[in-house]
Design a protein around this motif. Sequence first.
Motif, mmCIF file in Angstrom:
data_model
loop_
_atom_site.group_PDB
_atom_site.id
_atom_site.type_symbol
_atom_site.label_atom_id
_atom_site.label_comp_id
_atom_site.label_asym_id
_atom_site.label_seq_id
_atom_site.Cartn_x
_atom_site.Cartn_y
_atom_site.Cartn_z
ATOM 1 N N MET A 1 9.587 -3.365 2.138
ATOM 2 C CA MET A 1 8.957 -3.021 3.400
ATOM 3 C C MET A 1 8.216 -4.239 3.949
ATOM 4 O O MET A 1 7.491 -4.916 3.237
ATOM 5 C CB MET A 1 7.983 -1.867 3.174
ATOM 6 N N LYS A 2 8.414 -4.513 5.184
ATOM 7 C CA LYS A 2 7.779 -5.648 5.835
ATOM 8 C C LYS A 2 6.324 -5.307 6.155
ATOM 9 O O LYS A 2 6.031 -4.270 6.740
ATOM 10 C CB LYS A 2 8.552 -5.972 7.122
ATOM 11 N N MET A 3 5.425 -6.183 5.750
ATOM 12 C CA MET A 3 4.005 -5.966 6.006
ATOM 13 C C MET A 3 3.637 -6.492 7.385
ATOM 14 O O MET A 3 4.141 -7.533 7.811
ATOM 15 C CB MET A 3 3.162 -6.690 4.952
ATOM 16 N N THR A 4 2.760 -5.771 8.074
ATOM 17 C CA THR A 4 2.238 -6.255 9.347
ATOM 18 C C THR A 4 1.122 -7.259 9.058
ATOM 19 O O THR A 4 0.638 -7.358 7.921
ATOM 20 C CB THR A 4 1.665 -5.101 10.187
ATOM 21 N N LYS A 5 0.711 -7.985 10.077
ATOM 22 C CA LYS A 5 -0.395 -8.928 9.890
ATOM 23 C C LYS A 5 -1.672 -8.181 9.498
ATOM 24 O O LYS A 5 -2.468 -8.678 8.710
ATOM 25 C CB LYS A 5 -0.617 -9.759 11.147
ATOM 26 N N ARG A 6 -1.839 -6.995 10.002
ATOM 27 C CA ARG A 6 -3.009 -6.188 9.640
ATOM 28 C C ARG A 6 -2.928 -5.809 8.153
ATOM 29 O O ARG A 6 -3.920 -5.853 7.439
ATOM 30 C CB ARG A 6 -3.097 -4.947 10.525
ATOM 31 N N ASP A 7 -1.721 -5.453 7.690
ATOM 32 C CA ASP A 7 -1.518 -5.145 6.276
ATOM 33 C C ASP A 7 -1.825 -6.369 5.410
ATOM 34 O O ASP A 7 -2.456 -6.261 4.360
ATOM 35 C CB ASP A 7 -0.079 -4.709 5.999
ATOM 36 N N ILE A 8 -1.332 -7.525 5.854
ATOM 37 C CA ILE A 8 -1.540 -8.763 5.106
ATOM 38 C C ILE A 8 -3.023 -9.088 5.018
ATOM 39 O O ILE A 8 -3.532 -9.449 3.955
ATOM 40 C CB ILE A 8 -0.752 -9.924 5.740
ATOM 41 N N ALA A 9 -3.730 -8.940 6.120
ATOM 42 C CA ALA A 9 -5.171 -9.199 6.127
ATOM 43 C C ALA A 9 -5.867 -8.270 5.131
ATOM 44 O O ALA A 9 -6.741 -8.709 4.367
ATOM 45 C CB ALA A 9 -5.739 -9.016 7.531
ATOM 46 N N GLY A 10 -5.490 -7.018 5.118
ATOM 47 C CA GLY A 10 -6.070 -6.077 4.167
ATOM 48 C C GLY A 10 -5.755 -6.460 2.730
ATOM 49 O O GLY A 10 -6.619 -6.403 1.856
ATOM 50 N N PHE A 11 -4.517 -6.867 2.480
ATOM 51 C CA PHE A 11 -4.103 -7.290 1.142
ATOM 52 C C PHE A 11 -4.910 -8.497 0.680
ATOM 53 O O PHE A 11 -5.291 -8.598 -0.481
ATOM 54 C CB PHE A 11 -2.598 -7.610 1.150
ATOM 55 N N LEU A 12 -5.170 -9.426 1.605
ATOM 56 C CA LEU A 12 -5.921 -10.643 1.283
ATOM 57 C C LEU A 12 -7.433 -10.422 1.306
ATOM 58 O O LEU A 12 -8.197 -11.335 1.001
ATOM 59 C CB LEU A 12 -5.559 -11.760 2.266
ATOM 60 N N ASN A 13 -7.830 -9.215 1.730
ATOM 61 C CA ASN A 13 -9.247 -8.868 1.827
ATOM 62 C C ASN A 13 -9.985 -9.780 2.808
ATOM 63 O O ASN A 13 -11.091 -10.257 2.541
ATOM 64 C CB ASN A 13 -9.914 -8.884 0.454
ATOM 65 N N VAL A 14 -9.314 -10.053 3.941
ATOM 66 C CA VAL A 14 -9.928 -10.805 5.037
ATOM 67 C C VAL A 14 -9.762 -9.992 6.316
ATOM 68 O O VAL A 14 -8.914 -9.110 6.393
ATOM 69 C CB VAL A 14 -9.301 -12.211 5.234
ATOM 70 N N ASP A 15 -10.575 -10.284 7.287
ATOM 71 C CA ASP A 15 -10.470 -9.615 8.572
ATOM 72 C C ASP A 15 -9.193 -10.061 9.285
ATOM 73 O O ASP A 15 -8.736 -11.193 9.106
ATOM 74 C CB ASP A 15 -11.702 -9.964 9.422
ATOM 75 N N THR A 32 1.330 -21.483 4.231
ATOM 76 C CA THR A 32 1.312 -21.401 2.774
ATOM 77 C C THR A 32 1.102 -19.968 2.312
ATOM 78 O O THR A 32 1.793 -19.488 1.406
ATOM 79 C CB THR A 32 0.222 -22.326 2.200
ATOM 80 N N VAL A 33 0.159 -19.293 2.925
ATOM 81 C CA VAL A 33 -0.111 -17.890 2.577
ATOM 82 C C VAL A 33 1.119 -17.031 2.859
ATOM 83 O O VAL A 33 1.543 -16.228 2.013
ATOM 84 C CB VAL A 33 -1.342 -17.356 3.343
ATOM 85 N N MET A 34 1.712 -17.201 4.022
ATOM 86 C CA MET A 34 2.868 -16.386 4.403
ATOM 87 C C MET A 34 4.069 -16.672 3.495
ATOM 88 O O MET A 34 4.781 -15.751 3.091
ATOM 89 C CB MET A 34 3.227 -16.613 5.872
ATOM 90 N N LYS A 35 4.283 -17.939 3.157
ATOM 91 C CA LYS A 35 5.391 -18.281 2.261
ATOM 92 C C LYS A 35 5.137 -17.729 0.865
ATOM 93 O O LYS A 35 6.067 -17.272 0.193
ATOM 94 C CB LYS A 35 5.607 -19.793 2.215
ATOM 95 N N GLY A 36 3.895 -17.759 0.425
ATOM 96 C CA GLY A 36 3.559 -17.193 -0.881
ATOM 97 C C GLY A 36 3.840 -15.704 -0.920
ATOM 98 O O GLY A 36 4.400 -15.192 -1.900
ATOM 99 N N LEU A 37 3.476 -15.001 0.128
ATOM 100 C CA LEU A 37 3.740 -13.566 0.197
ATOM 101 C C LEU A 37 5.244 -13.290 0.255
ATOM 102 O O LEU A 37 5.732 -12.361 -0.391
ATOM 103 C CB LEU A 37 3.034 -12.946 1.402
#
Length: 65
Positions: A1-15, A32-37
């Motif tokens: 499942m493709k994560m939204t930017k909002r999902d990614i922010a939540g996963f990273l615990n950032v706003d 770097t963060v996006m490639k890592g994910l």
Amino acid sequence: MKMTKRDIAGFLNVDYKTLYNWEKNKPNLYKTVMKGLAFDELLEKSTKNLEELKEFSIELCEKKK
């Protein structure tokens, strides 16, 4: 499942705004963060595919017996 930017922010615990600011002001960090994910997602899919191939191989061997 493709994560939204909002999902990614939540996963990273950032706003969400922090993620947006990284994209705009720190493009190398953002990439770097996006490639890592993306790598984690590909690794997870590859592991699942490997397990499915192993199961399939076992089934084929059992049918040959």
